[in-house]
Design a protein around this motif. Structure first.
Motif, mmCIF file in Angstrom:
data_model
loop_
_atom_site.group_PDB
_atom_site.id
_atom_site.type_symbol
_atom_site.label_atom_id
_atom_site.label_comp_id
_atom_site.label_asym_id
_atom_site.label_seq_id
_atom_site.Cartn_x
_atom_site.Cartn_y
_atom_site.Cartn_z
ATOM 1 N N MET A 1 0.925 -1.082 -0.038
ATOM 2 C CA MET A 1 -0.153 0.075 -0.067
ATOM 3 C C MET A 1 0.768 1.278 0.043
ATOM 4 O O MET A 1 0.707 2.241 -0.543
ATOM 5 C CB MET A 1 -0.990 -0.076 1.472
ATOM 6 C CG MET A 1 -1.858 1.400 1.292
ATOM 7 S SD MET A 1 -2.493 1.455 2.780
ATOM 8 C CE MET A 1 -0.971 2.457 3.700
ATOM 9 N N LEU A 2 1.837 1.376 0.959
ATOM 10 C CA LEU A 2 2.807 2.498 0.950
ATOM 11 C C LEU A 2 3.601 2.586 -0.463
ATOM 12 O O LEU A 2 3.887 3.631 -0.447
ATOM 13 C CB LEU A 2 3.784 2.342 2.136
ATOM 14 C CG LEU A 2 3.134 2.397 3.394
ATOM 15 C CD1 LEU A 2 4.111 2.350 4.613
ATOM 16 C CD2 LEU A 2 1.986 3.803 3.497
ATOM 17 N N ALA A 3 3.744 1.679 -1.056
ATOM 18 C CA ALA A 3 4.610 1.754 -2.133
ATOM 19 C C ALA A 3 3.616 2.240 -3.372
ATOM 20 O O ALA A 3 4.253 2.707 -4.589
ATOM 21 C CB ALA A 3 5.340 0.276 -2.561
ATOM 22 N N ASP A 4 2.333 2.111 -3.326
ATOM 23 C CA ASP A 4 1.447 2.281 -4.379
ATOM 24 C C ASP A 4 1.383 3.776 -4.465
ATOM 25 O O ASP A 4 1.248 4.479 -3.589
ATOM 26 C CB ASP A 4 -0.126 1.665 -3.832
ATOM 27 C CG ASP A 4 -0.985 1.736 -4.930
ATOM 28 O OD1 ASP A 4 -1.353 3.040 -5.589
ATOM 29 O OD2 ASP A 4 -1.639 0.750 -5.487
ATOM 30 N N PRO A 5 1.146 4.291 -5.662
ATOM 31 C CA PRO A 5 1.201 5.847 -6.029
ATOM 32 C C PRO A 5 0.165 6.378 -5.177
ATOM 33 O O PRO A 5 0.078 7.557 -5.059
ATOM 34 C CB PRO A 5 1.036 5.772 -7.677
ATOM 35 C CG PRO A 5 1.611 4.577 -8.188
ATOM 36 C CD PRO A 5 1.346 3.428 -6.939
ATOM 37 N N LYS A 6 -1.074 5.826 -4.936
ATOM 38 C CA LYS A 6 -2.225 6.195 -4.297
ATOM 39 C C LYS A 6 -1.963 6.616 -2.678
ATOM 40 O O LYS A 6 -2.644 7.258 -2.129
ATOM 41 C CB LYS A 6 -3.474 4.996 -4.207
ATOM 42 C CG LYS A 6 -3.914 4.978 -5.503
ATOM 43 C CD LYS A 6 -4.939 3.711 -5.615
ATOM 44 C CE LYS A 6 -5.450 3.572 -7.065
ATOM 45 N NZ LYS A 6 -6.344 2.272 -6.855
ATOM 46 N N ALA A 7 -0.772 6.198 -2.523
ATOM 47 C CA ALA A 7 -0.211 6.344 -0.993
ATOM 48 C C ALA A 7 -0.068 8.013 -0.941
ATOM 49 O O ALA A 7 -0.069 8.641 0.181
ATOM 50 C CB ALA A 7 0.869 5.716 -0.676
ATOM 51 N N GLN A 8 0.179 8.665 -2.063
ATOM 52 C CA GLN A 8 0.079 10.073 -2.118
ATOM 53 C C GLN A 8 -1.122 10.866 -1.448
ATOM 54 O O GLN A 8 -1.014 11.677 -0.871
ATOM 55 C CB GLN A 8 0.471 10.446 -3.485
ATOM 56 C CG GLN A 8 0.758 12.039 -3.472
ATOM 57 C CD GLN A 8 1.966 12.519 -2.589
ATOM 58 O OE1 GLN A 8 3.044 11.778 -2.389
ATOM 59 N NE2 GLN A 8 1.765 13.655 -1.895
ATOM 60 N N ALA A 9 -2.247 10.016 -1.610
ATOM 61 C CA ALA A 9 -3.193 10.516 -1.034
ATOM 62 C C ALA A 9 -3.221 10.522 0.583
ATOM 63 O O ALA A 9 -3.704 11.599 1.218
ATOM 64 C CB ALA A 9 -4.405 9.807 -1.623
ATOM 65 N N PHE A 10 -2.900 9.570 0.965
ATOM 66 C CA PHE A 10 -2.709 9.474 2.499
ATOM 67 C C PHE A 10 -1.861 10.856 3.028
ATOM 68 O O PHE A 10 -2.015 11.411 3.997
ATOM 69 C CB PHE A 10 -1.803 8.236 2.879
ATOM 70 C CG PHE A 10 -1.400 8.365 4.233
ATOM 71 C CD1 PHE A 10 -2.165 8.592 5.430
ATOM 72 C CD2 PHE A 10 0.031 7.857 4.359
ATOM 73 C CE1 PHE A 10 -1.705 8.531 6.813
ATOM 74 C CE2 PHE A 10 0.360 7.692 5.584
ATOM 75 C CZ PHE A 10 -0.363 8.134 6.988
ATOM 76 N N THR A 11 -0.590 10.781 2.217
ATOM 77 C CA THR A 11 0.266 11.994 2.456
ATOM 78 C C THR A 11 -0.520 13.347 2.780
ATOM 79 O O THR A 11 -0.479 14.164 3.690
ATOM 80 C CB THR A 11 1.581 12.226 1.512
ATOM 81 O OG1 THR A 11 2.316 10.960 2.019
ATOM 82 C CG2 THR A 11 2.316 13.106 1.858
ATOM 83 N N GLU A 12 -1.189 13.657 1.454
ATOM 84 C CA GLU A 12 -1.835 14.947 1.373
ATOM 85 C C GLU A 12 -2.954 15.097 2.310
ATOM 86 O O GLU A 12 -3.105 15.997 3.005
ATOM 87 C CB GLU A 12 -2.378 14.918 -0.237
ATOM 88 C CG GLU A 12 -1.285 15.287 -1.169
ATOM 89 C CD GLU A 12 -1.723 15.204 -2.677
ATOM 90 O OE1 GLU A 12 -2.890 15.262 -2.644
ATOM 91 O OE2 GLU A 12 -1.012 15.220 -3.420
ATOM 92 N N ASN A 13 -3.737 13.904 2.622
ATOM 93 C CA ASN A 13 -4.852 14.159 3.583
ATOM 94 C C ASN A 13 -4.507 14.151 4.951
ATOM 95 O O ASN A 13 -5.056 14.941 5.651
ATOM 96 C CB ASN A 13 -5.859 13.129 3.407
ATOM 97 C CG ASN A 13 -6.504 13.162 1.894
ATOM 98 O OD1 ASN A 13 -6.824 14.082 1.416
ATOM 99 N ND2 ASN A 13 -6.766 11.928 1.323
ATOM 100 N N PHE A 14 -3.475 13.382 5.324
ATOM 101 C CA PHE A 14 -3.060 13.386 6.554
ATOM 102 C C PHE A 14 -2.415 14.540 7.059
ATOM 103 O O PHE A 14 -2.609 15.290 8.006
ATOM 104 C CB PHE A 14 -1.988 12.076 7.006
ATOM 105 C CG PHE A 14 -1.480 12.083 8.351
ATOM 106 C CD1 PHE A 14 -2.478 12.021 9.541
ATOM 107 C CD2 PHE A 14 -0.399 12.296 8.796
ATOM 108 C CE1 PHE A 14 -2.226 11.903 10.728
ATOM 109 C CE2 PHE A 14 0.167 12.594 10.064
ATOM 110 C CZ PHE A 14 -0.762 12.313 11.122
ATOM 111 N N THR A 15 -1.306 15.188 6.082
ATOM 112 C CA THR A 15 -0.571 16.356 6.356
ATOM 113 C C THR A 15 -1.694 17.448 6.354
ATOM 114 O O THR A 15 -1.714 18.504 7.124
ATOM 115 C CB THR A 15 0.486 16.571 5.529
ATOM 116 O OG1 THR A 15 -0.177 16.723 4.158
ATOM 117 C CG2 THR A 15 1.632 15.608 5.707
#
Length: 332
Positions: free
Chosen positions: A17-31
């Motif tokens: 999951m963390l290697a998936d490009p979609k993980a970028q959404a986690f970074t953006e949403n969490f920060t």
């Protein structure tokens, strides 16, 4: 985002999951939630006081914080880096803003920081410094409450009723420290302000767009402009139509009496208790992942997460993994 990993937390699903490009959404949403970055457009810096602020600088500052989070997550770096780090994620525009030489181009890349840069960690990033200011002036109270809540994990009660807000003097006649001294002298304000003001004062070294300052920028008569431009083109050359006011005094003491003179010393004091930083971030991650605030009854589960990640010096990847595997996440 995080929910996917919970399905098969025992295998490699989490790492995939963390290697998936979609993980970028986690970074953006969490920060966006944790650091209030979603409020980046909530204020517009005063054009006379901060003429250098423009879209590229704003975009670069957001990118810096998101790529910084990614870097710490990718390499499982300690959450200590959120308080202080020996690197930043910069491009030419941001490096210029920070006074860091020899960085060119728009691409964000990892840059080693020199000790005299006063940067490192999220507290000194332009995005955070902008969302904790109002566009015209900085407030040690707003920034102090933000640091206590987002970095140190200390809730601050609302001010007592009938206590007037501190309005900055934009002409610079009185300092914010002088105004806040009245609050600290009031018994029902003193206990909170002894905690709020120190982290707020130390960030006074940074203006509303995250630039370093030794003196405040103030509205001024033309004769007192920093670069007094006169003549027929003066009204078109608005770049320096501000004056310099009082010098910044960023020093103070923590409630336990430990003094600091500047942001570098303050960050060192914060890092004497890395578990406090890790606990705060763990609670923010749990809140983000579950949609529920952490309750007192969850303390044991949070302690367990911290115990599991202590060996990694509270590596961010380890923390996220432990949160997803925890009963707090699994049962909600």
């Amino acid at each position: 985002g995080l929910a996917v990993a919970a399905l098969e937390v025992g295998d490699d699903a989490f790492e995939r999951m963390l290697a998936d490009p979609k993980a970028q959404a986690f970074t953006e949403n969490f920060t966006g939630q944790w650091l209030s970055l979603r409020d980046i457009n909530a204020t517009t810096p005063d054009k006379l006081l901060y003429p250098e602020y423009e879209e590229l600088l704003q975009w670069s500052s957001l990118q810096e914080t998101q790529r910084f989070f990614d870097e710490i997550l990718k390499h499982n770096l300690s959450v200590r880096n959120f308080v202080d780090s020996d690197f930043a994620m910069l491009n030419g525009r941001l490096a210029e803003h920070y006074g860091i030489p020899d960085i060119h181009g728009v691409k964000i890349r990892k840059v080693a920081l020199q000790p005299e840069s006063h940067r490192g960690g999220v507290l000194t990033q332009a995005s955070v410094l902008k969302v904790t200011a109002n566009g015209t002036s900085t407030s040690p109270v707003l920034r102090g409450v933000w640091v206590l809540d987002r970095i140190m994990g200390q809730a601050v009660p609302p001010p007592p009723p009938n206590v007037p807000a501190v309005e900055p003097d934009i002409r610079g006649a009185t300092t914010i420290r002088e105004q806040l001294a009245k609050h600290r002298a009031t018994e029902n304000c003193a206990s909170c302000h002894s905690r709020i003001d120190p982290p707020g004062f130390v960030l006074e070294s940074f203006d509303v767009i995250g630039g370093w300052r030794d003196r405040y920028r103030v509205a001024a008569d033309q004769k007192d402009w920093v670069k007094n431009r006169v003549g027929p083109l003066a009204r078109y050359l608005a770049a320096y139509q501000y004056g310099l006011g009082q010098p910044v005094d960023a020093g103070d003491s923590l409630p336990d009496g430990r003094p600091f003179a500047n942001i570098d010393e303050f960050k060192k004091l914060l890092l004497t208790d890395p578990e406090q930083i890790a606990r705060c971030l763990t609670e923010k991650l749990v809140t983000y992942a579950t949609g529920q605030p952490v309750r007192f009854s969850d303390r044991e589960a949070v302690d367990q997460i911290l115990a599991e990640t202590r060996a990694s010096d509270y590596g961010l990847r380890s923390l996220v993994h432990a949160v997803v595997a925890s009963e707090l996440f699994q049962r909600k």
